[in-house]
Scaffold this motif. Structure first.
Motif, PDB file in Angstrom:
ATOM      1  N   ALA A 239       5.377   7.348  10.473  1.00  0.00           N
ATOM      2  CA  ALA A 239       5.544   9.095  11.278  1.00  0.00           C
ATOM      3  C   ALA A 239       5.334   9.976   9.768  1.00  0.00           C
ATOM      4  O   ALA A 239       4.489  10.356   9.594  1.00  0.00           O
ATOM      5  CB  ALA A 239       6.916   9.579  11.538  1.00  0.00           C
ATOM      6  N   SER A 240       6.193   9.817   8.934  1.00  0.00           N
ATOM      7  CA  SER A 240       6.870  10.559   7.503  1.00  0.00           C
ATOM      8  C   SER A 240       5.204  10.217   5.948  1.00  0.00           C
ATOM      9  O   SER A 240       4.757  11.499   6.004  1.00  0.00           O
ATOM     10  CB  SER A 240       7.587  10.088   6.898  1.00  0.00           C
ATOM     11  N   VAL A 241       4.813   9.075   6.628  1.00  0.00           N
ATOM     12  CA  VAL A 241       2.923   8.589   5.783  1.00  0.00           C
ATOM     13  C   VAL A 241       2.217   9.263   6.557  1.00  0.00           C
ATOM     14  O   VAL A 241       1.411   9.818   5.749  1.00  0.00           O
ATOM     15  CB  VAL A 241       2.886   7.360   5.267  1.00  0.00           C
ATOM     16  N   ARG A 242       2.002   9.567   7.901  1.00  0.00           N
ATOM     17  CA  ARG A 242       1.223   9.670   8.441  1.00  0.00           C
ATOM     18  C   ARG A 242       1.416  11.227   8.564  1.00  0.00           C
ATOM     19  O   ARG A 242       0.424  12.961   7.513  1.00  0.00           O
ATOM     20  CB  ARG A 242       1.325   9.843  10.262  1.00  0.00           C
ATOM     21  N   ARG A 243       2.376  11.899   8.242  1.00  0.00           N
ATOM     22  CA  ARG A 243       2.504  13.161   7.478  1.00  0.00           C
ATOM     23  C   ARG A 243       2.596  13.999   7.001  1.00  0.00           C
ATOM     24  O   ARG A 243       1.569  15.075   6.257  1.00  0.00           O
ATOM     25  CB  ARG A 243       3.695  14.069   7.976  1.00  0.00           C
ATOM     26  N   ALA A 244       2.348  13.036   5.667  1.00  0.00           N
ATOM     27  CA  ALA A 244       2.278  13.132   3.856  1.00  0.00           C
ATOM     28  C   ALA A 244       0.284  12.901   4.042  1.00  0.00           C
ATOM     29  O   ALA A 244       0.183  13.969   3.234  1.00  0.00           O
ATOM     30  CB  ALA A 244       2.824  12.745   3.470  1.00  0.00           C
TER      31      ALA A 244
ATOM     32  N   ALA B 104     -13.613   1.473  -0.077  1.00  0.00           N
ATOM     33  CA  ALA B 104     -12.255   1.477   1.362  1.00  0.00           C
ATOM     34  C   ALA B 104     -12.343   0.025   2.336  1.00  0.00           C
ATOM     35  O   ALA B 104     -11.527  -0.028   3.099  1.00  0.00           O
ATOM     36  CB  ALA B 104     -13.434   2.458   2.318  1.00  0.00           C
ATOM     37  N   ARG B 105     -12.341  -0.796   0.936  1.00  0.00           N
ATOM     38  CA  ARG B 105     -11.835  -2.428   1.548  1.00  0.00           C
ATOM     39  C   ARG B 105     -10.831  -2.944   1.010  1.00  0.00           C
ATOM     40  O   ARG B 105     -10.054  -3.215   1.566  1.00  0.00           O
ATOM     41  CB  ARG B 105     -13.222  -3.218   0.795  1.00  0.00           C
ATOM     42  N   LEU B 106     -10.446  -1.798   0.440  1.00  0.00           N
ATOM     43  CA  LEU B 106      -8.749  -1.676  -0.307  1.00  0.00           C
ATOM     44  C   LEU B 106      -7.399  -1.584   1.454  1.00  0.00           C
ATOM     45  O   LEU B 106      -7.680  -0.697   1.608  1.00  0.00           O
ATOM     46  CB  LEU B 106      -8.581  -1.212  -1.673  1.00  0.00           C
ATOM     47  N   LEU B 107      -6.847  -2.774   1.210  1.00  0.00           N
ATOM     48  CA  LEU B 107      -5.409  -2.028   1.642  1.00  0.00           C
ATOM     49  C   LEU B 107      -4.662  -2.658   1.014  1.00  0.00           C
ATOM     50  O   LEU B 107      -4.344  -3.219   0.384  1.00  0.00           O
ATOM     51  CB  LEU B 107      -5.390  -2.909   3.075  1.00  0.00           C
ATOM     52  N   VAL B 108      -3.628  -1.020   0.881  1.00  0.00           N
ATOM     53  CA  VAL B 108      -2.040  -1.932   0.226  1.00  0.00           C
ATOM     54  C   VAL B 108      -1.233  -1.892   1.516  1.00  0.00           C
ATOM     55  O   VAL B 108      -1.430  -0.830   1.848  1.00  0.00           O
ATOM     56  CB  VAL B 108      -1.697  -0.825  -0.378  1.00  0.00           C
ATOM     57  N   LYS B 109      -0.923  -2.973   1.371  1.00  0.00           N
ATOM     58  CA  LYS B 109       0.504  -2.683   1.714  1.00  0.00           C
ATOM     59  C   LYS B 109       2.045  -2.897   1.449  1.00  0.00           C
ATOM     60  O   LYS B 109       1.853  -4.038  -0.140  1.00  0.00           O
ATOM     61  CB  LYS B 109      -0.214  -3.804   3.089  1.00  0.00           C
ATOM     62  N   GLU B 110       2.569  -2.638   2.145  1.00  0.00           N
ATOM     63  CA  GLU B 110       4.559  -3.760   1.543  1.00  0.00           C
ATOM     64  C   GLU B 110       4.196  -4.715   2.291  1.00  0.00           C
ATOM     65  O   GLU B 110       3.505  -5.791   3.329  1.00  0.00           O
ATOM     66  CB  GLU B 110       4.987  -2.126   2.344  1.00  0.00           C
ATOM     67  N   THR B 111       5.753  -5.049   2.504  1.00  0.00           N
ATOM     68  CA  THR B 111       5.995  -6.336   2.805  1.00  0.00           C
ATOM     69  C   THR B 111       7.081  -6.517   3.557  1.00  0.00           C
ATOM     70  O   THR B 111       8.133  -7.634   3.476  1.00  0.00           O
ATOM     71  CB  THR B 111       6.161  -7.926   2.037  1.00  0.00           C
TER      72      THR B 111
ATOM     73  N   GLY C 242       2.639  -1.378 -14.676  1.00  0.00           N
ATOM     74  CA  GLY C 242       1.335  -1.556 -14.315  1.00  0.00           C
ATOM     75  C   GLY C 242       0.609  -1.449 -13.152  1.00  0.00           C
ATOM     76  O   GLY C 242      -0.361  -1.739 -12.609  1.00  0.00           O
ATOM     77  N   GLY C 243       1.289  -1.374 -11.758  1.00  0.00           N
ATOM     78  CA  GLY C 243       1.280  -1.255 -10.657  1.00  0.00           C
ATOM     79  C   GLY C 243      -0.478  -0.242 -10.077  1.00  0.00           C
ATOM     80  O   GLY C 243      -1.548  -0.322 -10.029  1.00  0.00           O
ATOM     81  N   TYR C 244      -0.142   1.266 -10.319  1.00  0.00           N
ATOM     82  CA  TYR C 244      -0.991   2.524 -10.471  1.00  0.00           C
ATOM     83  C   TYR C 244      -2.656   1.535 -11.599  1.00  0.00           C
ATOM     84  O   TYR C 244      -3.387   2.136 -10.222  1.00  0.00           O
ATOM     85  CB  TYR C 244      -1.166   3.484 -10.230  1.00  0.00           C
ATOM     86  N   THR C 245      -2.388   1.287 -12.353  1.00  0.00           N
ATOM     87  CA  THR C 245      -3.148   1.437 -13.223  1.00  0.00           C
ATOM     88  C   THR C 245      -4.470   0.402 -12.415  1.00  0.00           C
ATOM     89  O   THR C 245      -5.408   0.156 -12.324  1.00  0.00           O
ATOM     90  CB  THR C 245      -3.255   0.520 -14.319  1.00  0.00           C
ATOM     91  N   ILE C 246      -3.589  -1.301 -11.868  1.00  0.00           N
ATOM     92  CA  ILE C 246      -4.274  -2.156 -11.423  1.00  0.00           C
ATOM     93  C   ILE C 246      -5.043  -1.030  -9.324  1.00  0.00           C
ATOM     94  O   ILE C 246      -6.068  -1.403  -9.683  1.00  0.00           O
ATOM     95  CB  ILE C 246      -3.685  -3.104 -10.768  1.00  0.00           C
ATOM     96  N   VAL C 247      -4.624  -0.820  -8.872  1.00  0.00           N
ATOM     97  CA  VAL C 247      -4.137  -0.010  -7.624  1.00  0.00           C
ATOM     98  C   VAL C 247      -5.616   0.994  -8.062  1.00  0.00           C
ATOM     99  O   VAL C 247      -6.874   0.377  -7.005  1.00  0.00           O
ATOM    100  CB  VAL C 247      -3.332   0.934  -7.350  1.00  0.00           C
TER     101      VAL C 247
ATOM    102  N   VAL D 103       5.135   7.676  -2.282  1.00  0.00           N
ATOM    103  CA  VAL D 103       4.506   6.407  -3.028  1.00  0.00           C
ATOM    104  C   VAL D 103       2.626   6.723  -2.442  1.00  0.00           C
ATOM    105  O   VAL D 103       1.554   6.365  -2.940  1.00  0.00           O
ATOM    106  CB  VAL D 103       4.779   5.106  -2.538  1.00  0.00           C
ATOM    107  N   ALA D 104       2.636   7.127  -0.733  1.00  0.00           N
ATOM    108  CA  ALA D 104       1.505   7.085   0.295  1.00  0.00           C
ATOM    109  C   ALA D 104       0.540   8.156  -0.501  1.00  0.00           C
ATOM    110  O   ALA D 104      -0.427   7.959  -1.000  1.00  0.00           O
ATOM    111  CB  ALA D 104       2.023   7.217   1.260  1.00  0.00           C
ATOM    112  N   ARG D 105       0.954   9.210  -0.686  1.00  0.00           N
ATOM    113  CA  ARG D 105      -0.069  10.265  -1.140  1.00  0.00           C
ATOM    114  C   ARG D 105      -0.075   9.817  -2.641  1.00  0.00           C
ATOM    115  O   ARG D 105      -1.956  10.361  -2.925  1.00  0.00           O
ATOM    116  CB  ARG D 105       1.123  11.624  -1.613  1.00  0.00           C
ATOM    117  N   ARG D 106       0.335   8.976  -3.576  1.00  0.00           N
ATOM    118  CA  ARG D 106      -0.339   8.673  -4.844  1.00  0.00           C
ATOM    119  C   ARG D 106      -0.822   7.951  -4.579  1.00  0.00           C
ATOM    120  O   ARG D 106      -1.908   7.985  -5.710  1.00  0.00           O
ATOM    121  CB  ARG D 106       1.098   7.909  -5.794  1.00  0.00           C
ATOM    122  N   LEU D 107      -0.473   6.643  -3.876  1.00  0.00           N
ATOM    123  CA  LEU D 107      -1.934   5.715  -3.920  1.00  0.00           C
ATOM    124  C   LEU D 107      -3.706   6.350  -3.498  1.00  0.00           C
ATOM    125  O   LEU D 107      -4.637   6.231  -3.790  1.00  0.00           O
ATOM    126  CB  LEU D 107      -1.192   4.993  -2.050  1.00  0.00           C
ATOM    127  N   VAL D 108      -3.819   7.096  -1.802  1.00  0.00           N
ATOM    128  CA  VAL D 108      -4.540   8.269  -0.953  1.00  0.00           C
ATOM    129  C   VAL D 108      -4.915   9.413  -2.983  1.00  0.00           C
ATOM    130  O   VAL D 108      -5.937   9.198  -2.700  1.00  0.00           O
ATOM    131  CB  VAL D 108      -4.050   8.817  -0.440  1.00  0.00           C
TER     132      VAL D 108
END
Length: 351
Positions: free
Chosen positions: A254-259, A186-193, A172-177, A201-206
């Motif tokens: 670096a890889s996420v910025r490229r993606a 634009a007030r939402l920040l998704v972060k790892e820990t 259910g993660g992507y559903t709640i995102v 994952v970054a591409r799908r979030l965007v």
């Protein structure tokens, strides 16, 4: 449940203050980034402009004191001291997980920092799977209760699997995102820990509309290790095996910025300890550098004055890195040449 959460928060602080929460074998791979020296920068230190935008506000310095704690009296002192530091120097500030506050609203005072930090970009914080449980309205109430400018949704499957009382169902993660994007925009920040976000994952979030991503990579505090140190039996043994699990911070940013391209606002956290570290992640594509542990430890050792001194060293190092690359701003730094070597080069070839 509420008492268990509060006790866990103080145990986390004890471990982060003095414990072995940074496994020696873990690396951000920032040592594999070489910034190129400019022997004649043709600028004064005062010419460097470190300002940037974050969550609709202007930062004087591109730093976020990342969310770490809350829910106990001791945690409240940490939050207020570091938020005051952010206010003085024009940084962003994040509180730790508001799960304790969701379970016991009277703990909200330990997350309240607006009285000492009225103008900082303030980031609330809740875990992805707690957000599934309390829903969009519950998340909105947590943000509103502390006057947050944005809300961080943290991803911590590695930590949860090692935590004795942690979650085991990650559906259910992507559903709640998607639902939170509609509510927060634009007030939402998704972060790892501390285990990193990779390009897939970054591409799908965007694609779901997320504007702000904190890669929070491997190389600093391992929350898997923190929970391993609290655990016993099989969980402790497996936690030891996975305490070096993740995508190193330099490879993640670096890889996420490229993606995701230039439009997404990226925070790079996970093992940053110096101003030079901050300069390197900005050179790799971060808009904002995130750190917590060096300032927390300085605060624990020397109070607000100790944290102030530690931040001064970090900001001086960041400014010096820009001067020595001939960069008057973070945007200019990103245009300067940089050399990628070693394991980081291998990671970026594979991602």
């Amino acid at each position: 449940m509420e008492e268990a959460t509060a006790k866990r928060k103080d145990a986390h602080l004890d471990l982060c203050a003095t414990g072995d929460v940074e496994p020696a074998g873990n690396s951000t791979l920032l040592e594999d980034v070489r910034l190129v020296h400019c022997a004649m920068p043709e600028m004064a230190v005062e010419d460097v402009d470190l300002s940037t935008e974050f969550l609709g506000k202007r930062l004087r310095h591109p730093l976020l004191i990342t969310g770490m704690t809350g829910g106990t009296e001791r945690a409240g002192v940490v939050n207020r001291d570091l938020a005051l530091l952010a206010e003085r120097h024009g940084l962003a500030f994040g509180v730790g997980s508001q799960r304790a506050m969701a379970e016991k609203p009277e703990l909200g005072s330990t997350f309240q920092v607006r009285q000492v930090a009225p103008t900082v970009p303030l980031v609330g914080n809740i875990g992805l799977y707690q957000a599934v449980q309390i829903g969009v309205d519950g998340v909105r109430r947590l943000a509103d209760a502390i006057g947050a400018d944005g809300m961080a949704l943290h991803l911590n499957a590695g930590q949860e699997l090692t935590q004795p009382e942690g979650d085991r169902d990650f559906r259910g993660g992507y559903t709640i995102v998607e639902a939170l994007v509609k509510a927060f925009g634009a007030r939402l920040l998704v972060k790892e820990t501390g285990c990193g976000i990779g390009p897939e994952v970054a591409r799908r979030l965007v694609e779901l509309g997320v504007h702000n991503v904190d890669v929070s990579g491997l190389g600093g505090t391992s929350w898997v290790r923190v929970e391993q140190l609290r655990a016993s039996g099989i969980q402790a043994e497996v936690g030891a095996e996975f305490s070096s699990w993740g995508i190193p911070t330099a490879a993640a940013i670096a890889s996420v910025r490229r993606a995701v391209g230039p439009e997404t606002r990226l925070v790079a956290s996970g093992g940053l300890r110096t101003g030079l570290d901050a300069a390197k992640v900005i050179a790799l594509g971060a808009n904002v550098a995130g750190m917590a542990l060096p300032l927390f430890r300085a605060q624990q050792a020397g109070g607000l004055e100790g944290a102030e001194r530690a931040l001064g060293v970090i900001l001086s190092g960041l400014r010096q890195a820009l001067v020595l690359t001939g960069s008057a701003s973070c945007v200019e730094l990103q245009r300067r040449p940089r050399i990628i070597v070693g394991q980081l080069k291998d990671w970026l070839a594979a991602l």
